[in-house]
Design a protein around this motif. Structure first.
Motif, short mmCIF file in Angstrom:
data_model
loop_
_atom_site.label_atom_id
_atom_site.label_comp_id
_atom_site.label_asym_id
_atom_site.label_seq_id
_atom_site.Cartn_x
_atom_site.Cartn_y
_atom_site.Cartn_z
N PRO A 101 55.52 -93.33 -80.28
CA PRO A 101 54.57 -93.16 -79.16
C PRO A 101 54.77 -94.24 -78.10
N CYS A 102 54.14 -94.04 -76.92
CA CYS A 102 54.33 -94.98 -75.80
C CYS A 102 53.50 -96.25 -75.96
N GLY A 103 52.36 -96.13 -76.67
CA GLY A 103 51.52 -97.31 -76.90
C GLY A 103 50.51 -97.60 -75.79
N ILE A 104 50.59 -96.90 -74.68
CA ILE A 104 49.68 -97.25 -73.57
C ILE A 104 48.85 -96.07 -73.04
N CYS A 105 49.14 -94.86 -73.44
CA CYS A 105 48.42 -93.71 -72.87
C CYS A 105 47.01 -93.59 -73.45
N PHE A 106 46.27 -92.65 -72.95
CA PHE A 106 44.89 -92.36 -73.39
C PHE A 106 44.82 -92.27 -74.92
N TYR A 107 45.69 -91.46 -75.51
CA TYR A 107 45.64 -91.23 -76.97
C TYR A 107 46.06 -92.48 -77.74
N CYS A 108 47.13 -93.13 -77.27
CA CYS A 108 47.59 -94.33 -77.95
C CYS A 108 46.49 -95.40 -77.97
N GLN A 109 45.78 -95.52 -76.85
CA GLN A 109 44.72 -96.53 -76.79
C GLN A 109 43.58 -96.24 -77.75
N LEU A 115 49.18 -87.98 -81.08
CA LEU A 115 49.01 -87.02 -79.99
C LEU A 115 49.68 -87.49 -78.70
N CYS A 116 50.34 -88.62 -78.72
CA CYS A 116 51.01 -89.16 -77.54
C CYS A 116 52.08 -88.18 -77.06
N ALA A 117 52.08 -87.90 -75.76
CA ALA A 117 53.05 -86.95 -75.22
C ALA A 117 54.49 -87.42 -75.45
ZN LIG Z 1 51.06 -92.76 -75.82
#
Ligand SMILES: [Zn+2]
Ligand SMILES: [Zn+2]
Length: 354
Positions: A101-109, A115-117
């Motif tokens: 995951p990216c670690g910074i998106c809505f879901y990651c936070q 669910l990270c895109a």
């Molecule tokens: Zn993410």
């Protein structure tokens, strides 16, 4: 990297499998590219067949437009590292999940990295190959050095076991509980092994097909239920001293299995819908049953970095015997022949050894 090794890679006959369209697989020659900053190049030692690969082979996959490089469960040895990589060096054995995951998106936070895109958009495919380039986001988060005493085959189970760990983290099976697994394929069996690792008191598995039932029996579940014969409904009802299972884990990805799970779980119990159904499938739920019988319905998808770490620990501890779900071995050149026995259920998971 030594000049000698670089030359060896450049001259190696490298092949990578592509799915051109459903049921059409080709091995293409390719020149592995040198890893850019943060990436590593591995020589693949093992890639495992997966139910998702079988689905894509049969009818395509919405996330994998064709032609697509193919295969996503793997382990290998690092042959070249990109600039700035400090957690791997040439010669290290590596195991990794194919997403991160990216670690910074809505879901990651919100701790829902599953669910990270980015996890799906930048999924690593192409493991049925001689070499595989591991991109920076995976090297950084979801790649590990393989313990020496863990085989490359078992190490390649990191991705499916991460899915299982995630689902069980969501469902929280307790040692005093009775759990029914519906579906005796590789995922059903991995659930069985992971439940035992958690010390669950009563584990039942329901399945069909002589081979599958035989392999499930070999893992020693407390109850093996053949859904084609006898009275499976009564057998399930008799679990948990007659109360029925506290938790049902649905692993068939078929609507029948989803309905079955809803009707078999005890009052106040939980259902984990683990196996995804074909697109467009609609589930009817009796609201009276759901509400007055107080059911909890859970549908965990994919995994988070913490699940991958846990799966890595479980595999590294060598305690659950996860390798039991791999019961066939073929060379890369024989890849196309793997899908019909997978389809008929006479193979659980096949190790492709380049
Ligand atoms: Zn993410
Ligand atoms: Zn998989």
């Amino acid at each position: 990297m030594s000049a000698q090794l670089a030359t060896a890679i450049e001259h190696a006959p490298a092949r990578q499998a592509f799915l051109m369209k459903p049921r059409e697989l080709v091995l293409r020659d390719f020149a592995p590219s040198h890893p850019g900053p943060g990436a590593v190049l591995i020589q693949v030692k093992c890639a495992l067949s997966c139910g998702t690969d079988l689905k894509a082979f049969r009818r395509g996959h919405p996330m994998w437009p064709m032609p697509t490089p193919f295969g996503h469960e793997f382990s290998g040895v690092v042959v070249e590292v990109g600039e700035g990589v400090d957690n791997f060096k040439v010669g290290d054995a590596l195991m990794a999940a194919p997403t991160a995951p990216c670690g910074i998106c809505f879901y990651c936070q919100r701790g829902q990295e599953n669910l990270c895109a980015q996890a799906m958009d930048k999924m690593l495919l192409g493991a049925y190959a001689d070499f595989l380039l591991i991109p920076p986001h995976i090297v950084k988060q979801n790649a590990f050095r393989k313990p020496d005493d863990l085989s490359f085959e078992e190490a390649a189970l990191l991705e499916p076991l991460s899915c299982v760990v995630h689902a069980q983290e969501v469902a929280q099976p307790q040692p005093f509980e009775s759990v029914l697994i519906i579906g005796a394929g590789p995922f059903g069996l991995l659930h069985l092994l992971a439940l035992r690792d958690r010390g669950v008191r009563e584990i039942a598995i329901a399945g069909r097909g002589d081979d599958r039932l035989k392999w499930a029996a070999a893992l020693g579940p407390d109850r093996l239920i053949d859904v084609r014969s006898g009275d499976p409904e009564r057998e399930v009802q008799s679990l948990n001293n007659g109360f029925g299972p506290d938790l049902v884990i649905e692993c068939t990805g078929q609507l029948d299995g989803w309905h079955e799970s809803l009707s078999r779980v005890r009052r106040g119990g939980r259902v984990v819908f683990f196996g995804g159904c074909a697109p467009g499938t609609v589930l009817n739920v009796d609201t009276r049953r759901m509400h007055y019988d107080n059911l909890t319905l859970l549908a965990p998808f994919h995994f988070r970095p913490r699940d991958v770490k846990r799966a890595f620990q479980i595999l590294g501890a060598r305690e659950i015997g996860a390798g039991a779900v791999i019961n066939a071995r073929r060379s890369l050149g024989e890849l196309a022949e793997v899908f019909s026995p997978l389809e008929s259920g006479s193979i659980l998971k096949c190790a492709i050894i380049p």
